[in-house]
Scaffold this active site. Structure first.
Site, PDB file in Angstrom:
ATOM      1  N   GLU A 173      33.816  48.533  41.150  1.00  0.00           N
ATOM      2  CA  GLU A 173      33.853  48.510  39.683  1.00  0.00           C
ATOM      3  C   GLU A 173      34.472  49.804  39.163  1.00  0.00           C
ATOM      4  O   GLU A 173      34.241  50.886  39.706  1.00  0.00           O
ATOM      5  CB  GLU A 173      32.424  48.382  39.149  1.00  0.00           C
ATOM      6  CG  GLU A 173      32.282  48.605  37.648  1.00  0.00           C
ATOM      7  CD  GLU A 173      30.854  48.885  37.229  1.00  0.00           C
ATOM      8  OE1 GLU A 173      30.565  48.735  36.021  1.00  0.00           O
ATOM      9  OE2 GLU A 173      30.029  49.256  38.085  1.00  0.00           O
ATOM     10  N   LYS A 212      32.653  41.534  32.751  1.00  0.00           N
ATOM     11  CA  LYS A 212      31.218  41.684  32.995  1.00  0.00           C
ATOM     12  C   LYS A 212      30.412  40.963  31.917  1.00  0.00           C
ATOM     13  O   LYS A 212      30.590  41.199  30.721  1.00  0.00           O
ATOM     14  CB  LYS A 212      30.867  43.170  33.026  1.00  0.00           C
ATOM     15  CG  LYS A 212      29.456  43.496  33.468  1.00  0.00           C
ATOM     16  CD  LYS A 212      29.295  45.017  33.565  1.00  0.00           C
ATOM     17  CE  LYS A 212      27.919  45.413  34.051  1.00  0.00           C
ATOM     18  NZ  LYS A 212      27.785  46.894  34.146  1.00  0.00           N
ATOM     19  N   CYS A 230      28.429  44.991  39.039  1.00  0.00           N
ATOM     20  CA  CYS A 230      27.272  45.886  38.957  1.00  0.00           C
ATOM     21  C   CYS A 230      26.013  45.224  38.403  1.00  0.00           C
ATOM     22  O   CYS A 230      25.341  44.480  39.088  1.00  0.00           O
ATOM     23  CB  CYS A 230      27.646  47.120  38.133  1.00  0.00           C
ATOM     24  SG  CYS A 230      26.428  48.461  38.236  1.00  0.00           S
TER      25      CYS A 230
END
Length: 636
Positions: free
Chosen positions: A266, A323, A372
Site C-alpha cells: 500500500e 480502499k 490495509c
C-alpha cells in the site's frame, strides 16, 4: 470489580501476539461471575470497564504509535495528545460492551437456574453487540474474541467458513458462561474443571485440524505471484522525493524474473505518479522486463482515493481498487461537526471510500486486492470472492508499527479472510509481515520482517491454486448476526417475559444448589435451625451458618450477616431462613436484592412481599416447608 479487570487481562492475553490463545476459553469466566446480581446500570458500567480495559491492553502497541511515532514523523501534535487520543479511542470502541451489560443484567436472573439456556442467551446477546461494534464510521473489529483462535486453533477456526467471526464469538461466550455457572455450583475442584475444559477444547481442535485436507500438489494448476516487500521508513516516505523510493523499487524489480506478476505494498509512493518521471520510469522497467506490477499510490481526480492498480509496458491501467474501509480520523473525519477538533490526526490526506470491489484479470490471475484496514472487515474479501477473485491480496503499509504484536494482530485477519472464503490470501507489506495463507488458514511461506533482516527490500515467490469454492459464509454473509438476534429475543421472551414455572421449586433448589446459607443458625442441636442444616451437611451440602452471636461451630465459620458472606468471596446460592415471620420477610428481601438464586422460608414462615419479589426476579422461592422433610421426600 477485581473479577472484571482480571477477565479483561486474561482476554487481552489470549489475543494474537500476546500470550496464549487457549486462555480465551476461560478468560470470560471472572467477567460473568462479576456480572451476577448486577442491576442494569451497574452491569453496563462493569461491561464497559471490561471492554475498555481489555481493548486498551490488547492495543497497547497503539500507544507508542500515537504518542511517539506519529508526532515524530508528522510533527502535527505533541506527544501527550497522542496519549489522550489513545485513551479516547479505547473509550469509544468499548461503548457496545455497555449495551451488552445493560441488557444482560435485566435478564440474567431469569436464567440463573437454567445453565444452558442462560449460556445461550448470553452468547446470543454478546454476539449481537459484537456485530454492532463493526457498524458505522467508527466501527472497529480488531481484538474480537474470535481473533484468539486464529494463530493456534485452526481446527475450530474452520467454523469461519460457515458463520464468520460471529459464530466463533458465540461459541467462545457459550463455553465461558456455562463454565462460569459450573464454577458457582462447585465447592472445590474448580482448577481441575478449567484445566479439563481447556484440554477438551484442545482435543476437539486437534481432531478437526487432523481432518483438514492436505495441500494439493497439482503443479499444472498452480500459479505464482511475486511479492516485493519494501522496508522504507515513514520519514523517507513522507519527506524524501519519490525518486528515493523508486530506487529501492527498481532494485527489487530487477531481481524478479521477466514475465512475472508482482504485488507491492500500500502507498508504495505517497503521490500520484502516473504522469511523473517516476511513473514513466516504472512503466519503462515494466516494458523492459515484461512485468505486471500492482502498485499503490493516492489519486486526486475530483474524488481522492487510496488505491492500487496495475502498471505494465503499456502504462497504468484504467481499472483500480480504491480502499473501501478507511481508517477513522487518519484517512477520513467521521461526523466533522462532532469530531472536527481531531483533524490534526490526518496523515497524508482525507480520502473518499471506494464503492467497487474490483477484481483484476491479469496474465491468468483473478486477483481481488484490498488495502490495509480493509482486511479487518469480512465484507471486503467476501465481495471480492463473489466477484470472481481466485486469490485475495492484502496490500498494506505497516511502517508505523515497531512492535511485533501489532504486526501479528493485523496479519491474523488475513488468516480469517482465507478460511471464510476458502481462498489463498497473500499479504504484502512495507516493513511488516509478507506471507501467503492457504484456504484453511495455514501459513505456507513468510518473508522476514525489517526486524529480522535489515535490508531495503525482500523478494519472494508465492505459489497458489486459484479458488472457486463458495462457502456458506461467502454466500450468505453475516447471517449468524440475525440468527443470534432472533435466538436472543426468543429466549428473552420465553425465559424472561414468560419465565418457565417449576412444578416444585423445593426439589429444584435441593437438586440444583450444593451451598446453603442458613440465616438464624443455632448452636443448640435440639432446634431445627441446627439439626436441619446439620442433616443437610451430612448429605453433602455445604452449609454457611449466619448468626451474629457466633463465630464458629464445629469447624464452620459463622458469619454475622449475608453481606459478610458475599464479602468473603462467596455467591449467595440458596438461602434458608430460620427466623420469625416479621424478621424473615426483611431477610428474604435482602437475600434477593443481594443476588440469592433461591430463598427458602422454613415451616410456618410466610411472606407475601418476598414471594412477589422472588417471582419478579425469577428467584426460586419456597415458604412454609421444612427442608429436612422435603429432602427425605425427594431423595430417600
Amino acid at each position: 470489580m477485581k473479577l472484571i479487570l482480571l477477565s479483561a487481562l486474561l482476554t487481552a492475553l489470549s489475543m494474537p501476539g500476546m500470550l496464549w490463545g487457549y486462555l480465551i476459553w476461560i478468560a470470560l469466566i471472572p467477567f460473568f461471575l462479576g456480572m451476577r446480581s448486577s442491576r442494569p446500570l451497574g452491569g453496563a458500567l462493569k461491561a464497559f470497564l471490561f471492554g475498555f480495559a481489555y481493548l486498551m491492553i490488547t492495543h497497547y502497541w497503539e500507544l507508542p504509535v500515537l504518542a511517539l511515532n506519529v508526532p515524530e514523523v508528522l510533527d502535527s501534535f505533541p506527544n501527550f495528545i497522542g496519549v489522550v487520543v489513545y485513551v479516547l479511542m479505547c473509550l469509544v470502541i468499548a461503548v457496545p460492551f455497555a449495551g451488552f451489560g445493560f441488557v444482560y443484567s435485566i435478564f440474567w436472573s431469569f436464567f440463573q437456574t437454567r445453565k444452558f439456556t442462560g449460556a445461550l442467551f448470553a452468547a446470543s446477546l454478546f454476539t449481537v453487540f459484537e456485530g454492532l461494534r463493526e457498524l458505522g464510521p467508527l466501527g472497529f473489529t480488531n481484538g474480537r474474541l474470535s481473533d484468539a483462535l486464529l494463530n493456534s486453533q485452526l481446527g475450530i477456526s474452520q467454523l469461519l467458513a460457515l458463520g464468520g467471526p460471529l459464530l466463533l464469538v458465540f461459541v467462545v461466550v457459550l463455553v465461558n458462561h456455562y463454565l462460569a455457572d459450573l464454577c458457582t455450583r462447585r465447592k472445590g475442584g474448580r482448577i481441575s474443571l478449567l484445566v479439563t475444559a481447556v484440554a477438551m477444547v484442545a482435543l476437539v481442535n486437534a481432531l478437526i485440524q487432523s481432518a483438514i485436507p492436505l495441500r494439493p500438489t497439482d503443479e499444472s494448476s498452480e500459479k505464482t505471484l511475486y511479492a516485493l516487500q519494501t522496508n522504507i521508513s515513514q520519514q523517507l516516505k513522507y519527506y524524501a522525493p519519490p525518486e528515493e523510493t523508486l530506487k529501492v523499487v527498481l532494485m527489487g524489480l530487477e531481481e524478479i524474473p521477466e514475465g512475472s506478476t508482482v504485488i507491492m505494498p500500500e502507498a508504495t509512493f505517497m503521490s500520484d505518479i502516473r504522469i511523473t518521471p517516476t511513473g514513466a520510469r516504472l512503466v519503462e522497467l515494466a516494458q523492459e522486463r515484461n512485468l505486471e506490477i500492482l502498485v499503490g499510490f493516492p489519486i486526486y481526480n475530483g474524488e481522492n482515493y487510496n488505491q492500487v492498480r496495475f502498471v505494465n509496458g503499456d502504462g497504468f491501467s484504467g481499472e483500480f481498487y480504491a480502499k473501501v474501509k478507511l481508517t477513522p480520523f487518519v484517512e477520513f473525519l467521521p461526523w466533522p461537526k462532532i469530531f472536527g477538533a481531531f483533524e490534526f490526526l490526518k496523515f497524508l490526506d482525507y480520502f473518499d471510500a471506494g464503492e467497487e470491489f474490483a477484481v483484476f484479470s491479469v496474465d491468468g490471475h483473478e486477483i481481488g486486492a484490498q488495502i490495509c484496514f480493509d482486511s479487518l472487515y469480512s465484507e471486503v474479501a467476501r465481495n471480492l470472492t463473489l466477484n470472481g477473485a481466485g486469490i485475495i491480496v492484502i496490500s498494506t503499509n505497516d511502517g508505523w508499527f515497531n512492535i511485533e504484536t501489532a504486526l501479528q494482530q493485523h496479519f491474523s485477519k488475513g488468516i480469517a479472510r482465507a478460511i471464510e472464503n476458502r481462498r489463498y490470501v497473500l499479504q504484502v507489506s512495507n516493513t511488516g509481515i509478507t506471507a501467503i495463507i492457504d484456504p484453511y488458514g495455514r501459513v505456507l511461506k513468510r518473508l522476514p520482517t525489517i526486524n529480522e533482516v535489515n535490508t531495503e527490500y525482500v523478494i519472494g515467490a508465492f505459489q497458489y491454486l486459484p479458488g472457486t469454492q463458495i462457502t456458506p459464509y461467502t454466500r450468505f454473509g453475516n447471517w449468524f448476526f440475525f440468527f443470534s438476534l432472533v435466538l436472543g429475543i426468543a429466549i428473552a421472551i420465553l425465559g424472561g417475559v414468560f419465565p418457565v414455572k417449576h412444578e416444585d421449586d423445593a426439589k429444584e433448589i435441593l437438586s440444583t444448589f450444593k451451598r446453603i446459607v442458613v440465616v438464624g443458625f443455632s448452636k443448640n442441636p435440639d432446634k431445627p435451625s441446627n439439626n436441619v442444616p446439620m442433616y443437610l451437611k451430612e448429605k453433602g451440602y455445604e452449609i454457611i451458618p449466619v448468626n451474629p452471636t457466633m463465630e464458629e461451630y464445629e469447624g464452620m465459620k459463622v458469619y454475622p450477616d449475608l453481606k459478610s458472606v458475599i464479602a468473603d468471596g462467596m455467591n449467595l446460592e440458596a438461602v434458608e431462613i430460620f427466623r420469625p415471620s416479621a424478621e424473615a420477610e426483611e431477610i428474604a428481601i435482602e437475600a434477593i436484592e443481594l443476588g440469592a438464586r433461591a430463598v427458602w422460608l422454613q415451616k410456618d414462615i410466610r411472606s407475601e412481599k418476598a414471594r412477589k419479589l422472588a417471582s419478579e426476579r425469577s428467584v426460586l422461592y419456597v415458604e412454609d416447608k421444612c427442608m429436612y422433610v422435603e429432602h427425605r421426600r425427594f431423595f430417600t
